[in-house]
Design an enzyme around this catalytic site. Structure first.
Site, PDB file in Angstrom:
ATOM      1  N   PRO A  59     -31.432 -46.092 -15.906  1.00 20.42           N
ATOM      2  CA  PRO A  59     -32.825 -45.930 -16.317  1.00 20.42           C
ATOM      3  C   PRO A  59     -33.283 -44.485 -16.431  1.00 20.42           C
ATOM      4  O   PRO A  59     -32.925 -43.642 -15.613  1.00 20.42           O
ATOM      5  CB  PRO A  59     -33.603 -46.648 -15.202  1.00 20.42           C
ATOM      6  CG  PRO A  59     -32.679 -46.723 -14.054  1.00 20.42           C
ATOM      7  CD  PRO A  59     -31.300 -46.816 -14.642  1.00 20.42           C
ATOM      8  N   ASN A  60     -34.045 -44.254 -17.476  1.00 25.68           N
ATOM      9  CA  ASN A  60     -34.710 -42.980 -17.781  1.00 25.68           C
ATOM     10  C   ASN A  60     -33.767 -41.917 -18.323  1.00 25.68           C
ATOM     11  O   ASN A  60     -34.224 -40.851 -18.740  1.00 25.68           O
ATOM     12  CB  ASN A  60     -35.476 -42.450 -16.552  1.00 25.68           C
ATOM     13  CG  ASN A  60     -36.482 -43.463 -16.038  1.00 25.68           C
ATOM     14  OD1 ASN A  60     -37.256 -43.997 -16.828  1.00 25.68           O
ATOM     15  ND2 ASN A  60     -36.464 -43.778 -14.764  1.00 25.68           N
ATOM     16  N   ARG A  95     -37.171 -35.165 -20.289  1.00 24.23           N
ATOM     17  CA  ARG A  95     -37.615 -35.551 -18.947  1.00 24.23           C
ATOM     18  C   ARG A  95     -37.303 -34.439 -17.947  1.00 24.23           C
ATOM     19  O   ARG A  95     -36.134 -34.086 -17.758  1.00 24.23           O
ATOM     20  CB  ARG A  95     -36.829 -36.811 -18.582  1.00 24.23           C
ATOM     21  CG  ARG A  95     -36.961 -37.254 -17.176  1.00 24.23           C
ATOM     22  CD  ARG A  95     -35.857 -38.244 -16.845  1.00 24.23           C
ATOM     23  NE  ARG A  95     -36.051 -38.728 -15.508  1.00 24.23           N
ATOM     24  CZ  ARG A  95     -35.095 -39.243 -14.753  1.00 24.23           C
ATOM     25  NH1 ARG A  95     -33.870 -39.343 -15.209  1.00 24.23           N
ATOM     26  NH2 ARG A  95     -35.366 -39.650 -13.544  1.00 24.23           N
ATOM     27  N   TYR A 137     -33.173 -31.784 -15.000  1.00 24.55           N
ATOM     28  CA  TYR A 137     -32.087 -32.492 -15.701  1.00 24.55           C
ATOM     29  C   TYR A 137     -31.518 -31.739 -16.902  1.00 24.55           C
ATOM     30  O   TYR A 137     -30.578 -32.225 -17.537  1.00 24.55           O
ATOM     31  CB  TYR A 137     -32.566 -33.884 -16.123  1.00 24.55           C
ATOM     32  CG  TYR A 137     -32.952 -34.750 -14.938  1.00 24.55           C
ATOM     33  CD1 TYR A 137     -31.993 -35.138 -14.006  1.00 24.55           C
ATOM     34  CD2 TYR A 137     -34.279 -35.147 -14.723  1.00 24.55           C
ATOM     35  CE1 TYR A 137     -32.337 -35.913 -12.901  1.00 24.55           C
ATOM     36  CE2 TYR A 137     -34.625 -35.920 -13.627  1.00 24.55           C
ATOM     37  CZ  TYR A 137     -33.650 -36.296 -12.717  1.00 24.55           C
ATOM     38  OH  TYR A 137     -33.986 -37.058 -11.620  1.00 24.55           O
ATOM     39  N   ASN A 192     -23.843 -43.033 -14.226  1.00 26.76           N
ATOM     40  CA  ASN A 192     -25.037 -42.463 -13.589  1.00 26.76           C
ATOM     41  C   ASN A 192     -26.066 -43.589 -13.523  1.00 26.76           C
ATOM     42  O   ASN A 192     -26.718 -43.896 -14.525  1.00 26.76           O
ATOM     43  CB  ASN A 192     -25.572 -41.282 -14.389  1.00 26.76           C
ATOM     44  CG  ASN A 192     -26.752 -40.625 -13.698  1.00 26.76           C
ATOM     45  OD1 ASN A 192     -27.352 -41.204 -12.787  1.00 26.76           O
ATOM     46  ND2 ASN A 192     -27.109 -39.432 -14.131  1.00 26.76           N
ATOM     47  N   ALA A 238     -32.140 -44.058 -10.752  1.00 27.48           N
ATOM     48  CA  ALA A 238     -32.793 -44.449  -9.498  1.00 27.48           C
ATOM     49  C   ALA A 238     -32.184 -45.715  -8.884  1.00 27.48           C
ATOM     50  O   ALA A 238     -32.304 -45.926  -7.670  1.00 27.48           O
ATOM     51  CB  ALA A 238     -34.288 -44.650  -9.732  1.00 27.48           C
ATOM     52  N   GLU A 280     -19.216 -42.145  -9.784  1.00 29.02           N
ATOM     53  CA  GLU A 280     -20.679 -42.011  -9.793  1.00 29.02           C
ATOM     54  C   GLU A 280     -21.034 -40.559 -10.113  1.00 29.02           C
ATOM     55  O   GLU A 280     -20.494 -39.640  -9.490  1.00 29.02           O
ATOM     56  CB  GLU A 280     -21.198 -42.401  -8.405  1.00 29.02           C
ATOM     57  CG  GLU A 280     -22.683 -42.251  -8.231  1.00 29.02           C
ATOM     58  CD  GLU A 280     -23.103 -42.548  -6.782  1.00 29.02           C
ATOM     59  OE1 GLU A 280     -22.321 -43.155  -6.019  1.00 29.02           O
ATOM     60  OE2 GLU A 280     -24.221 -42.150  -6.422  1.00 29.02           O
ATOM     61  N   HIS A 318     -24.280 -37.740 -10.810  1.00 26.53           N
ATOM     62  CA  HIS A 318     -25.690 -37.367 -10.854  1.00 26.53           C
ATOM     63  C   HIS A 318     -25.811 -35.952 -11.391  1.00 26.53           C
ATOM     64  O   HIS A 318     -25.061 -35.061 -10.968  1.00 26.53           O
ATOM     65  CB  HIS A 318     -26.328 -37.444  -9.464  1.00 26.53           C
ATOM     66  CG  HIS A 318     -26.263 -38.822  -8.915  1.00 26.53           C
ATOM     67  ND1 HIS A 318     -27.048 -39.841  -9.401  1.00 26.53           N
ATOM     68  CD2 HIS A 318     -25.454 -39.372  -7.984  1.00 26.53           C
ATOM     69  CE1 HIS A 318     -26.732 -40.953  -8.767  1.00 26.53           C
ATOM     70  NE2 HIS A 318     -25.765 -40.698  -7.916  1.00 26.53           N
ATOM     71  N   ARG A 365     -32.993 -33.055  -2.791  1.00 28.39           N
ATOM     72  CA  ARG A 365     -34.272 -33.571  -3.297  1.00 28.39           C
ATOM     73  C   ARG A 365     -34.923 -34.512  -2.281  1.00 28.39           C
ATOM     74  O   ARG A 365     -34.638 -34.426  -1.097  1.00 28.39           O
ATOM     75  CB  ARG A 365     -34.032 -34.224  -4.665  1.00 28.39           C
ATOM     76  CG  ARG A 365     -33.438 -33.227  -5.676  1.00 28.39           C
ATOM     77  CD  ARG A 365     -33.212 -33.850  -7.025  1.00 28.39           C
ATOM     78  NE  ARG A 365     -34.471 -34.297  -7.612  1.00 28.39           N
ATOM     79  CZ  ARG A 365     -34.548 -35.168  -8.631  1.00 28.39           C
ATOM     80  NH1 ARG A 365     -33.451 -35.684  -9.148  1.00 28.39           N
ATOM     81  NH2 ARG A 365     -35.730 -35.526  -9.114  1.00 28.39           N
TER      82      ARG A 365
HETATM   83  C1  DQA Z   1     -30.162 -38.960 -11.137  1.00 23.35           C
HETATM   84  C2  DQA Z   1     -30.783 -38.816  -9.747  1.00 23.35           C
HETATM   85  C3  DQA Z   1     -31.637 -40.016  -9.413  1.00 23.35           C
HETATM   86  O1  DQA Z   1     -32.224 -39.857  -8.123  1.00 23.35           O
HETATM   87  C4  DQA Z   1     -32.741 -40.175 -10.417  1.00 23.35           C
HETATM   88  O2  DQA Z   1     -33.499 -41.332 -10.144  1.00 23.35           O
HETATM   89  C5  DQA Z   1     -32.258 -40.172 -11.820  1.00 23.35           C
HETATM   90  C6  DQA Z   1     -31.204 -39.240 -12.201  1.00 23.35           C
HETATM   91  C7  DQA Z   1     -29.401 -37.692 -11.558  1.00 23.35           C
HETATM   92  O3  DQA Z   1     -28.648 -37.774 -12.525  1.00 23.35           O
HETATM   93  O4  DQA Z   1     -29.571 -36.620 -10.947  1.00 23.35           O
HETATM   94  O5  DQA Z   1     -32.754 -40.884 -12.676  1.00 23.35           O
HETATM   95  O6  DQA Z   1     -29.231 -40.027 -11.106  1.00 23.35           O
END
Ligand code: DQA
Length: 148
Positions: free
Chosen positions: A10-11, A18, A23, A75, A78, A99, A101, A108
């Site tokens: 998501p996102n 964003r 990011y 990735n 959240a 995984e 990020h 954070r």
């Molecule tokens: C993320 C870190 C997560 O905490 C966050 O909710 C994201 C992006 C990252 O790539 O740093 O959406 O996965």
């Protein structure tokens, strides 16, 4: 030819727009195109999928196993921090997951310090920006060295 699934949760469709201070400025399209190109240089087919929906990501994990994907770069956004559904899906497939990020989640907010996904992944890369995806691909590429 090995097949790797690049899975973004998501996102991450909003990459580049964003919170660019966290990011970066690369868009998801930039990232996916780069990963496909880097993959082809190592004779790896990179298949890309992004969804904002937990169930779609879970379906994709099962589809990856059913279609003979050799590894998944994931990735989960959240969902990392609370999705037992995604964790159980990863635990239930016979396909290695790395995984990734973009941000250093450990620097954070407290809620980002826990990954419910990490215990069922082969490894985790965090805090190296979009380079983390490339390093995950490199890890899978090295595993494939010497194979057809
Ligand atoms: C993320 C870190 C997560 O905490 C966050 O909710 C994201 C992006 C990252 O790539 O740093 O959406 O996965």
């Amino acid at each position: 030819m090995k097949k790797i699934l690049l899975l973004n949760g998501p996102n991450l469709n909003r990459l580049g727009k964003r919170e660019p201070g966290i990011y970066g400025v690369s868009t998801l399209k930039d990232l996916e195109e780069r990963m496909i190109r880097l993959g082809s240089e190592s004779k790896i087919e990179v298949i890309c999928f992004q969804s904002n929906h937990e169930g779609d990501l879970i379906d994709k994990l099962y589809e990856a196993e059913d279609t003979g994907i050799d590894g998944i770069i994931f990735n989960p956004g959240a969902f990392t921090h609370y999705s037992y559904g995604i964790r159980d899906a990863i635990a239930g497939i016979d396909c290695p997951v790395i995984e990734v990020h973009i941000s250093n989640v450990y620097q954070r907010e407290e809620f980002r310090h826990k990954s419910v996904i990490a215990p069922v992944c082969v490894g985790q890369i965090a805090g190296l920006g979009v380079l983390g995806y490339e390093l995950a691909l490199e890890a899978f590429a090295r595993e494939t060295e010497g194979e057809e």
